[in-house]
Write a protein that holds these residues in place. Structure first.
Motif: not given
Lengths: 327, 327
Positions: A62, A87, A121, B63, B92, B94-99, B117-122
Motif C-alpha cells: 500500500a 498495490d 502526476t 507526488l 488524481y 492520492i492518499p499517501i499518509l494515514s490511509a 480519480e481516487a487512487v486507493i492502494t490499501t
C-alpha cells in the motif's frame, strides 16, 4: 531502446505481505522476460543495504506504507533510485521518488507490461524530455558543478538550446532541446571531457567522463569469438566507446586473447582476489550456483580489478557472462 | 455523516506552484461549500507549523515532491494527519499518509467533489471498517494501552466481535465488528471510562474520556436562544454529551445565561486573557477581521479557559461562532 533496457543495474522488487506475492511474482517474470536484471525479496525490515544497488526499486504494498518506508532511506533527487509502488492487486503503478529521473518512464513501461494504470502526476513539461542527469548517465560522465543544474533546467524547460561539446552524436533516446556542437546562439554549454574556457555571458556545465572495467565469466566450452562478441554487445548496450575501457578482467587467461583482439588491456584476476571482494551490491549467487558452491565471477572480477561500483549488473550472452564496474 | 463533516479541525490545502493554483482554488471553494473549515496556502518551505493543526492536509503538487516533503514531518501512524496528494491538473487524488486512519475516505470524498480519480492502494479488508483510532476519536477518548492495538486489529480484520463497555450506543457511522456491551463470547473488550477488572483470557483496550471547553463568539445582536441552539448543534456535531463539557467560555457575559439554561458551567474570559493565547493552530483572522483589527474569539476563548488543543475549529452558526478545545 526502452527505458527498461537502460536499467543497467537492474530492478529490485520488494513485496510486503503474502497478499502482494502474486503481483510481485508476475512482475518478476515479466521483467526477466525483457532481459532486465531483476531481483525479488520479501520485505524484512531493512531496505538500506539495497538502496544504492539498483536503478529502480518496485515496492508492492500500500502507498502509505511505502511512503513511510522510503522516508527512512531517501537522500536526494540525484542519489536515490527510481522508486515505484504497485498495490497488492496490481491495479496502479505509481512513481513516488525520482519521477523526473526515470521513475515516470519506468512506471509507464511496467504498467504497459502488466496492463495496469500508471499514475503520473508531474507537470507535462517534464514528460518526454531527458533529464540532464539522465543525459550524463547515458554519456557516462559525472556532473561536477551541480550548482549550475537549476539554470540548465530552466533553459531546458523553456526549450532553449543546450549545446554539448566533446561528443559527436547524441544517444538516440535523448529528447529535449539538446544540440551537438556550439554555435553563436548557445548560452548554455555542457562540456564532456576537457573543460571549455569560460566565456562572458555563457553558462557552462562540466561533465567528466569516467572509465570502466569489464568483468567476464565464461563456461569452459565458450570460445574466444564468443567473448569478443559479448564484450562488443555490452559496450553497445551501454553506449560507451572502447577508449573508456580501462581493462577487461577475468579469472580465465583465455579472455585475455579476446581483449587483445579488441585492442583492450587485460587484467588477470586470481581466485583469491575474487574471494576478497566484499561489495554489498554484487548479485547474490543463484540457487544453482550456490548448490555448486561458487559465486558469479563477472561482477566480482570487475570489482576486484579496481572497479568501485557496478554500472552494469551481470548479463548472460550465450555462454559468456559480462558485468561492468566504473572506476 | 460524511467523512468531511468529521474533519473537525479542518483541511489545509497547500499548493506548490502557480500551475497548481487553479486546482487548489477549485478544491478550496468546493470544501468551503460543504461546510468544512478549510485553509489554503502556497508552500513556503515550512509545513511544520501546520502539521499538527489539521485533520487532513491536501498537497497540490507532483507526488514525488510531496513524498520528499512529508518525509520531513511524518512521525507515526497515530500522530500524523491524513495526507492526500492531488496533481496540478486535478486528475488524481492520492492518499499517501494515514490511509487507514481516514486518508482513503478523505481522498474518495474529495475525488467525488472534483470529479477526479481516487487512487486507493490499501488491501480491501480495511475498506469499510472503522479503525480503532477513529472509533476512539468519535467516542472522544484516548487509548492508553496502545500496545494492545495490534491484537485488536487482528480481531477486527478477522471479523471477531470487539465488545465495548461504558457507552450506550455506537456512533452511526461506525463500521466493523464492534458491539455494545459484553456477552459470553467477548474475547476483546474496549472500556470507555472506568477500567473493567482484568479477566483471564480476555484482552482489554482502555480508552479514557477527555473533557472539552466550548468557546463562543457572537455578534452584538445575537440572542441567548441563538447561543443555546449553536451550542446544542456543536455538541451534536461532535457526538459528545453535555456531561463532558468542563465549561462554556466567552468574553461576553450574555453567553453565561445560555450556559446556565443548558446546565453547563460558564467561564468569563477577559480580553487580556485572549491576547495572551499563543497557540500555533488557532485559525488566523480572515481578511475582514484583520481589517477591523480583531482576532476570532471562539477558539481563543476555549484555549484561554484551559483548553490544550483544538478539537473543533471555529464554525459559524447564524450570528454565533463556536469552537471546541479539549482539556
Amino acid at each position: 531502446m526502452s527505458i527498461l533496457e537502460r536499467l543497467w543495474r537492474g530492478v529490485l522488487i520488494v513485496y510486503a505481505s503474502d497478499s502482494g506475492a502474486d503481483t510481485a511474482n508476475r512482475l518478476f517474470r515479466l521483467l526477466r522476460g525483457t532481459g532486465v536484471p531483476t531481483a525479488m525479496i520479501k520485505y524484512d525490515g531493512d531496505l538500506g543495504r539495497y538502496w544504492d544497488c539498483f536503478d529502480a526499486i518496485v515496492l508492492v504494498m500500500a502507498l502509505s506504507g511505502a511512503v513511510r518506508l522510503v522516508c527512512k532511506y531517501a537522500k536526494s533527487k540525484v542519489a536515490d533510485p527510481a522508486v515505484v509502488v504497485i498495490d497488492d492487486g496490481g491495479r496502479y503503478v505509481i512513481p513516488i521518488l525520482s519521477a523526473h529521473w526515470g521513475a515516470n518512464e519506468v512506471a509507464e513501461a511496467i504498467a504497459r507490461l502488466m496492463g495496469a494504470e500508471a499514475v503520473i502526476t508531474t507537470a507535462a513539461e517534464y514528460m518526454g524530455v531527458t533529464s540532464i542527469e539522465e543525459l550524463a548517465r547515458l554519456l557516462h560522465c559525472d556532473i561536477v558543478n551541480t550548482e549550475e543544474l537549476p539554470n540548465f533546467y530552466s533553459a531546458l524547460l523553456s526549450n532553449k538550446p543546450i549545446c554539448i561539446i566533446g561528443i559527436n552524436e547524441l544517444p538516440r533516446e535523448v529528447r529535449g532541446s539538446y544540440v551537438i556542437g556550439v554555435n553563436a546562439g548557445c548560452e548554455y554549454i555542457i562540456t564532456v571531457g576537457e573543460p571549455h574556457q569560460s566565456l562572458e555571458g555563457i553558462r557552462m556545465l562540466r561533465c567528466v567522463p569516467y572509465k570502466v572495467i569489464i568483468g567476464v565469466g565464461l563456461m569452459n566450452e565458450a570460445g574466444i569469438n564468443e567473448v569478443i562478441k559479448a564484450i562488443r554487445t555490452t559496450l553497445n548496450r551501454l553506449g560507451i566507446g572502447a577508449d573508456r575501457v580501462l581493462a577487461v578482467a577475468s579469472i580465465k587467461p583465455r579472455v585475455g586473447e579476446a581483449a587483445k583482439a579488441l585492442g583492450l588491456p587485460f587484467r588477470l584476476v586470481s581466485t583469491d582476489e575474487l574471494e576478497r571482494v566484499n561489495h554489498g551490491c554484487a548479485t547474490p549467487p543463484s540457487d544453482e550456483l550456490r548448490r555448486l558452491g561458487v559465486r558469479g565471477v563477472a561482477e566480482l572480477a570487475a570489482l576486484a580489478a579496481g572497479g568501485t561500483s557496478l554500472l552494469l549488473r551481470k548479463i548472460v550472452i550465450g555462454r559468456v557472462t559480462v558485468a561492468v564496474a566504473r572506476v
